[in-house]
Design a protein around this motif. Structure first.
Motif, mmCIF file in Angstrom:
data_model
loop_
_atom_site.group_PDB
_atom_site.id
_atom_site.type_symbol
_atom_site.label_atom_id
_atom_site.label_comp_id
_atom_site.label_asym_id
_atom_site.label_seq_id
_atom_site.Cartn_x
_atom_site.Cartn_y
_atom_site.Cartn_z
ATOM 1 N N GLN A 297 17.777 38.382 46.306
ATOM 2 C CA GLN A 297 17.781 38.353 44.846
ATOM 3 C C GLN A 297 19.185 38.597 44.306
ATOM 4 O OE1 GLN A 297 15.161 41.169 43.040
ATOM 5 N NE2 GLN A 297 15.547 40.456 40.958
ATOM 6 N N GLY A 298 19.608 37.769 43.358
ATOM 7 C CA GLY A 298 20.892 37.985 42.723
ATOM 8 C C GLY A 298 20.840 39.168 41.776
ATOM 9 N N VAL A 299 21.898 39.990 41.800
ATOM 10 C CA VAL A 299 21.957 41.166 40.926
ATOM 11 C C VAL A 299 23.181 41.116 40.010
ATOM 12 C CG1 VAL A 299 20.690 42.590 42.563
ATOM 13 C CG2 VAL A 299 23.201 42.559 42.644
ATOM 14 N N GLY A 300 23.918 39.999 40.042
ATOM 15 C CA GLY A 300 25.083 39.892 39.182
ATOM 16 C C GLY A 300 25.839 38.609 39.439
ATOM 17 N N ARG A 301 26.882 38.394 38.619
ATOM 18 C CA ARG A 301 27.723 37.216 38.763
ATOM 19 C C ARG A 301 29.186 37.587 38.514
ATOM 20 N NH1 ARG A 301 25.438 32.198 38.988
ATOM 21 N NH2 ARG A 301 23.216 32.036 38.568
ATOM 22 N N VAL A 302 30.071 36.866 39.189
ATOM 23 C CA VAL A 302 31.502 37.054 38.994
ATOM 24 C C VAL A 302 31.921 36.363 37.699
ATOM 25 C CG1 VAL A 302 33.791 36.469 39.899
ATOM 26 C CG2 VAL A 302 31.987 37.263 41.459
ATOM 27 N N VAL A 303 32.674 37.077 36.874
ATOM 28 C CA VAL A 303 33.210 36.525 35.631
ATOM 29 C C VAL A 303 34.620 35.981 35.850
ATOM 30 C CG1 VAL A 303 33.826 37.046 33.236
ATOM 31 C CG2 VAL A 303 31.786 38.083 34.256
ATOM 32 N N ASP A 304 35.433 36.700 36.613
ATOM 33 C CA ASP A 304 36.763 36.219 36.973
ATOM 34 C C ASP A 304 37.233 36.997 38.187
ATOM 35 O OD1 ASP A 304 39.057 34.715 36.930
ATOM 36 O OD2 ASP A 304 40.031 35.830 35.317
ATOM 37 N N ALA A 305 38.119 36.413 38.954
ATOM 38 C CA ALA A 305 38.698 37.070 40.127
ATOM 39 C C ALA A 305 40.128 36.604 40.283
ATOM 40 C CB ALA A 305 37.883 36.750 41.388
ATOM 41 N N GLN A 306 41.010 37.539 40.633
ATOM 42 C CA GLN A 306 42.432 37.216 40.795
ATOM 43 C C GLN A 306 42.995 37.993 41.984
ATOM 44 O OE1 GLN A 306 43.924 34.860 39.183
ATOM 45 N NE2 GLN A 306 42.364 34.489 37.595
ATOM 46 N N PRO A 307 44.081 37.506 42.583
ATOM 47 C CA PRO A 307 44.685 38.198 43.725
ATOM 48 C C PRO A 307 45.050 39.638 43.381
ATOM 49 C CG PRO A 307 45.606 35.999 43.489
ATOM 50 C CD PRO A 307 44.780 36.237 42.261
ATOM 51 N N ALA A 308 44.660 40.550 44.263
ATOM 52 C CA ALA A 308 44.909 41.977 44.038
ATOM 53 C C ALA A 308 46.280 42.369 44.577
ATOM 54 C CB ALA A 308 43.826 42.810 44.706
ATOM 55 N N PRO A 309 46.905 43.380 43.988
ATOM 56 C CA PRO A 309 48.243 43.773 44.437
ATOM 57 C C PRO A 309 48.335 44.121 45.920
ATOM 58 C CG PRO A 309 47.745 44.785 42.318
ATOM 59 C CD PRO A 309 46.489 44.121 42.775
ATOM 60 N N ALA A 310 47.309 44.772 46.463
ATOM 61 C CA ALA A 310 47.353 45.211 47.857
ATOM 62 C C ALA A 310 46.639 44.259 48.805
ATOM 63 C CB ALA A 310 46.756 46.616 47.971
ATOM 64 N N GLY A 311 46.303 43.048 48.342
ATOM 65 C CA GLY A 311 45.566 42.103 49.160
ATOM 66 C C GLY A 311 44.113 42.033 48.743
ATOM 67 N N GLY A 312 43.428 40.996 49.179
ATOM 68 C CA GLY A 312 42.075 40.783 48.711
ATOM 69 C C GLY A 312 42.084 40.330 47.257
ATOM 70 N N TYR A 313 40.953 40.548 46.587
ATOM 71 C CA TYR A 313 40.815 40.053 45.214
ATOM 72 C C TYR A 313 40.162 41.105 44.330
ATOM 73 C CZ TYR A 313 42.275 35.629 47.046
ATOM 74 O OH TYR A 313 43.027 34.651 47.643
ATOM 75 N N ASP A 314 40.765 41.321 43.171
ATOM 76 C CA ASP A 314 40.153 42.138 42.132
ATOM 77 C C ASP A 314 39.355 41.220 41.231
ATOM 78 O OD1 ASP A 314 41.251 44.497 43.068
ATOM 79 O OD2 ASP A 314 43.021 44.361 41.776
ATOM 80 N N LEU A 315 38.241 41.720 40.756
ATOM 81 C CA LEU A 315 37.375 40.864 39.962
ATOM 82 C C LEU A 315 36.672 41.651 38.862
ATOM 83 C CD1 LEU A 315 34.247 41.502 41.053
ATOM 84 C CD2 LEU A 315 35.026 40.157 42.986
#
Length: 350
Positions: A297-315
């Motif tokens: 079951q879906g419990v949410g959705r991504v609104v936006d995501a961008q490259p994070a300063p330390a790697g990976g992605y902040d969203l």
């Protein structure tokens, strides 16, 4: 695709910009994570052509916008802008816009990717109103300035910066908007020649970055713009627009007002926007489903995501409030779980 001011685009390329269909991608620093590190810690300068503008002017412009948007347009003046939602009749948002006044006309700023469709829909409701709606993308250039000494840099350039979030100022044909962010943050709206002069002045004291770093600052402030993939999915409260002074519950009717008011007066919002981080190898797409561990079951959705300063992605993601303590994962993206935190302006349990 961006409706570029060609002379401004040529100027940016001369300054070292690498430009794509989605805006400026980078200047000297090509690594998007490094650009976000600069935005997180230093003074940065960005072109904001990835954001579109709609101009509304005429004797009935204020009344028209009052009937279309979620906020009270009467509070917008030369010294104050505001966030507002443009909604469907079911209360779901078609756009999150930043509204400001310049030389007697109202301007709605939103992602360039959704500007044409939003403008076309607004025009359907003009009817007999004495208001003219048009794209203003080529009228001005827009610069973003953020950093610990950003106010000092503006003063050194001969401008008086607004002191508080959502305040505005107009000086010598240049409009300044104060935006939320981890550091003092400003948008500068100017004509071509003035914009070129300001860029040249500020570029020597800042790091120039691409659009993704500016969007990362939007996420860090808890105010991401709605992109394709998130249109028609959320009522204003789900993206915390009521907490950002982006909804008036005292004004008259607008599309979706009945639903938005009912949620406010009769029940607790079941979903809210949270900030998150995922150590993924690729940027999560806008609209991707968030799932709880062991559940389809879906419990949410991504609104936006961008490259994070330390790697990976902040969203930024809208999540069911009763699932925020469970292990969450992005649909179709194997790997570490999604970690969450509340936006910087939130208090208590919303």
């Amino acid at each position: 695709m961006i409706d570029w001011n060609d002379r401004w685009k040529e100027f940016l390329i001369e300054q070292g910009a690498v430009v794509g269909d989605d805006g400026v991608r980078h200047f000297a620093e090509a690594d998007p994570h490094a650009q976000s590190r600069l935005a997180a810690a230093d003074d940065i300068l960005a072109d904001l052509s990835h954001l579109g503008l709609i101009r509304a002017d005429g004797p009935d412009a204020a009344a028209f916008l009052q009937d279309q948007l979620s906020n009270d347009i009467r509070r917008v003046d030369a010294g104050h802008g505001q966030l507002s939602a443009y909604c469907l009749p079911n209360g779901r948002m078609l756009a999150l816009v930043r509204v400001f006044l310049r030389a007697g006309a109202y301007y709605l700023q939103l992602p360039a990717t959704i500007q044409p469709a939003t403008l076309a829909r607004l025009k359907l409701f003009v009817l007999r109103a004495k208001v003219t709606l048009a794209s203003a993308d080529r009228e001005f250039v827009r610069l973003g300035l953020s950093g610990p000494i950003a106010p000092r840099l503006l003063r050194a350039a001969g401008l008086t910066p607004p002191e508080h979030t959502d305040e505005a100022a107009e000086q010598d044909g240049i409009t300044l908007l104060r935006l939320p962010g981890p550091h003092p943050r400003f948008e500068i709206i100017a004509g071509l020649e003035a914009g070129q002069r300001l860029w040249t002045t500020l570029a020597g004291q800042t790091a120039a970055v691409g659009a993704s770093a500016w969007s990362w600052l939007d996420i860090a402030a808890g105010v991401p713009m709605l992109q394709p993939g998130a249109i028609g999915e959320f009522i204003p409260q789900m993206v915390n627009l009521d907490l950002l002074d982006g909804v008036s519950f005292q004004k008259g009717c607008y599309p979706g007002q009945e639903i938005v008011a009912r949620v406010h007066h009769l029940g607790r919002v079941k979903q809210r926007l949270f900030l998150g981080h995922v150590a993924a190898g690729a940027r999560p797409a806008v609209g991707v489903t968030i799932r709880a561990a062991g559940s389809d079951q879906g419990v949410g959705r991504v609104v936006d995501a961008q490259p994070a300063p330390a790697g990976g992605y902040d969203l930024a993601a809208v999540i069911d409030l009763d699932r925020i303590e469970t292990a969450l994962y992005l649909d179709g993206i194997p790997g570490p779980r999604l970690t969450l935190q509340k936006p910087p302006f939130s208090t208590g349990n919303f």
